[in-house]
Design a protein around this motif. Structure first.
Motif, mmCIF file in Angstrom:
data_model
loop_
_atom_site.group_PDB
_atom_site.id
_atom_site.type_symbol
_atom_site.label_atom_id
_atom_site.label_comp_id
_atom_site.label_asym_id
_atom_site.label_seq_id
_atom_site.Cartn_x
_atom_site.Cartn_y
_atom_site.Cartn_z
ATOM 1 N N MET A 1 0.840 -1.197 0.000
ATOM 2 C CA MET A 1 0.000 0.000 0.000
ATOM 3 C C MET A 1 0.876 1.248 0.000
ATOM 4 N N SER A 2 0.556 2.231 -0.834
ATOM 5 C CA SER A 2 1.365 3.438 -0.932
ATOM 6 C C SER A 2 1.223 4.268 0.340
ATOM 7 N N ARG A 3 2.277 5.003 0.672
ATOM 8 C CA ARG A 3 2.251 5.804 1.885
ATOM 9 C C ARG A 3 1.451 7.080 1.662
ATOM 10 N N ALA A 4 0.922 7.629 2.755
ATOM 11 C CA ALA A 4 0.184 8.882 2.691
ATOM 12 C C ALA A 4 1.167 10.042 2.668
ATOM 13 N N GLY A 5 0.744 11.161 2.110
ATOM 14 C CA GLY A 5 1.634 12.309 2.032
ATOM 15 C C GLY A 5 0.877 13.607 2.099
ATOM 16 N N ARG A 6 1.626 14.711 2.182
ATOM 17 C CA ARG A 6 1.057 16.049 2.183
ATOM 18 C C ARG A 6 1.059 16.551 0.736
ATOM 19 N N ILE A 7 -0.114 16.791 0.194
ATOM 20 C CA ILE A 7 -0.259 17.158 -1.207
ATOM 21 C C ILE A 7 -0.753 18.598 -1.306
ATOM 22 N N LEU A 8 -0.088 19.401 -2.119
ATOM 23 C CA LEU A 8 -0.519 20.765 -2.379
ATOM 24 C C LEU A 8 -1.072 20.831 -3.803
ATOM 25 N N ALA A 46 4.929 28.010 4.722
ATOM 26 C CA ALA A 46 4.538 27.244 5.908
ATOM 27 C C ALA A 46 5.138 25.841 5.898
ATOM 28 N N GLY A 47 5.781 25.468 4.791
ATOM 29 C CA GLY A 47 6.391 24.142 4.709
ATOM 30 C C GLY A 47 6.129 23.500 3.353
ATOM 31 N N ALA A 48 7.173 22.919 2.770
ATOM 32 C CA ALA A 48 7.043 22.297 1.448
ATOM 33 C C ALA A 48 6.218 21.009 1.545
ATOM 34 N N PRO A 49 5.377 20.725 0.534
ATOM 35 C CA PRO A 49 4.589 19.491 0.543
ATOM 36 C C PRO A 49 5.437 18.307 0.083
ATOM 37 N N GLY A 76 14.212 17.124 -5.503
ATOM 38 C CA GLY A 76 13.501 15.926 -5.073
ATOM 39 C C GLY A 76 12.006 16.123 -4.920
ATOM 40 N N LEU A 77 11.513 17.370 -5.091
ATOM 41 C CA LEU A 77 10.081 17.614 -4.978
ATOM 42 C C LEU A 77 9.368 17.080 -6.224
#
Length: 473
Positions: A1-8, A46-49, A76-77
């Motif tokens: 299962m793919s990991r969850a992430g912060r998406i913008l 506020a922070g890179a996604p 790497g983004l």
């Protein structure tokens, strides 16, 4: 299962932001959605996604220009680019600036979810050297989903030297794809050399490919460079590779394995500094099974496969292609002509066994033969023996083709009504009536549920029932 992430997500359309956000949140991701580059800057402060999903055309700037800077500042983004400007140039430009993936609008939400999962798993984007901002004529025409997939693959391979195998029926434009890969890649300033394996006598193929020394065989009066030498530093396009004799396949395989070759009659090894792009209209896997094509050579060539759709599989590109060919014919000195809507409808019903090449030849022929400036359905039908526009629309032609066919009938039977100011309302009503009736039937006549399914409120549905004269059951 793919990991969850912060998406913008960056898109100026609030509805698109909402739909994307809902889909990605269901997949377990944390999503922030903004509508402009200014809001994007504040979000990054506020922070890179973990992943950025962005449109190209934004109210305060170009998303692709922004991507280039962000990738430089945040190595790497992964960036996934969305665009309604769904051409090959956009796909390649997205890759050039460092985007991880490119999805043309309208896009499939599952495809976007998978792209985000892939970006998170990979953790870094491809870096691609830019090729300059000069204007370029589009090497390929078409905005159908099938062509969008071709563009995406091309965009991913132009920056490297991976061997590409292009398959597709005759006339689909395999050489155009090969030239696009060359012209958009780092070898573009070196030669592009094409050789058709089916057009060369089998006893001369090795000499054509690798060259020969003086006296190597009867008639060899001087040393001659082969196609590998002629294409040095550039791209060698091996067209109709499926027709290559088995003995020549063995020699080609050795060159691909070792990176060197010798001329016929020569002894000195020469480095093969070329990118190989091959093409075929035959099923190479079947030829391998039948013992007519080397399996090891097939796998050497089939590193990156590109399958070109037949023209009948991309009917929505028909009008765009036809008008492009008419414009090109006019640029070449032929009379300037236009297509009527009825003519487009007839084109879309033809099966086109000769594919894009057949369509181009037809447009050139009509540019000469058609007496009027506007080419009509009758003009095309008289040349290709097409069915009349009222022929039943194929089931896979879709609503677009149904509309074109209806317009063709109006043009033939009621031409004055094309310009009487009622066309829009009449055609919309013809589509709206069966849609509303189908939804009412699906929900057992319940107007509230039918309205919800249609995405309108109940009062609007009632007004449309009255206007269209639909008797609710």
């Amino acid at each position: 299962m793919s990991r969850a992430g912060r998406i913008l997500v960056v898109d100026d359309d609030a509805a698109i932001r909402a739909v994307i956000g809902q889909s990605l949140r269901r997949a377990g991701h944390e999503v922030k959605a903004v509508g402009s580059l200014a809001e994007l800057d504040r979000a990054f402060a506020a922070g890179a996604p973990d992943v950025l999903v962005t449109d190209v055309v934004l109210p305060d700037g170009n998303g692709l220009d922004m991507v280039a800077g962000l990738v430089a500042d945040h190595p790497g983004l992964p960036v996934i680019v969305l665009s309604a400007q769904n051409t090959l140039t956009t796909a390649v430009r997205a890759t050039e600036v460092g985007a991880y993936d490119y999805l043309p609008k309208p896009f499939d939400l599952d495809a976007l979810t998978q792209a985000v999962a892939g970006a998170l798993a990979r953790g870094e984007s491809d870096s691609v050297a830019p090729i300059g901002e000069e204007d370029r004529a589009l090497p390929l025409i078409g905005r159908s989903p099938a062509m969008q997939e071709v563009y995406r693959v091309i965009a991913r391979v132009v920056s490297n030297d991976l061997t590409v195998l292009i398959s597709g029926e005759s006339g689909t434009g395999k050489e155009l794809v090969a030239r696009a890969i060359h012209d958009l890649g780092p070898r573009r300033r070196a030669p592009f050399v094409a050789i058709n394996m089916a057009a060369i006598p089998r006893e001369l193929i090795e000499a054509e490919l690798f060259g020969h020394e003086r006296g190597a065989f009867t008639g060899a009066q001087a040393r001659t460079a082969g196609r590998f030498e002629q294409a040095a530093g550039g791209t060698l396009f091996l067209d109709e590779i499926g027709d290559m004799p088995i003995e020549a396949q063995t020699r080609l395989l050795r060159v691909l394995q070792s990176g060197e070759f010798t001329t016929v009659g020569g002894a000195r090894a020469i480095r093969a500094d070329v990118r190989i792009v091959a093409a075929t209209n035959r099923d190479l896997a079947r030829l391998v099974a039948d013992g007519q094509f080397r399996e090891d050579l097939f796998y050497r060539l089939n590193v990156v496969p590109i399958t070109l759709p037949a023209l009948r599989e991309r009917r929505q590109d028909m009008a765009l292609l036809a008008r492009h060919f008419l414009e090109r014919a006019a640029e070449g000195g032929l009379p300037s002509k236009q297509l009527s809507e009825g003519a487009v409808g007839v084109l879309a019903q033809h099966d086109w066994p000769g594919n894009v090449r057949e369509l181009e030849n037809l447009m050139r022929r009509l540019a000469v033969l058609s007496r009027d400036v506007v080419i009509t359905a009758a003009d095309i039908g008289g040349v290709i023996g097409a069915p009349t526009p009222e022929t039943v629309v194929p089931s896979d032609a879709g609503i677009e083709q149904a509309v074109r066919t209806r317009l063709a009938r109006i043009e033939r039977e009621e031409p004055d009504r094309l310009d009487d100011g009622t066309l829009y309302d009449r055609l919309i009503a013809e589509v709206e009536r069966p849609l509303i009736e189908a939804m009412l039937a699906r929900h057992g006549g319940n107007q509230l549920r039918a309205a919800r399914a249609l995405g309108i409120n109940r009062n609007t549905l009632r007004k449309r029932l009255d206007t269209l004269g639909i008797e609710p059951r």
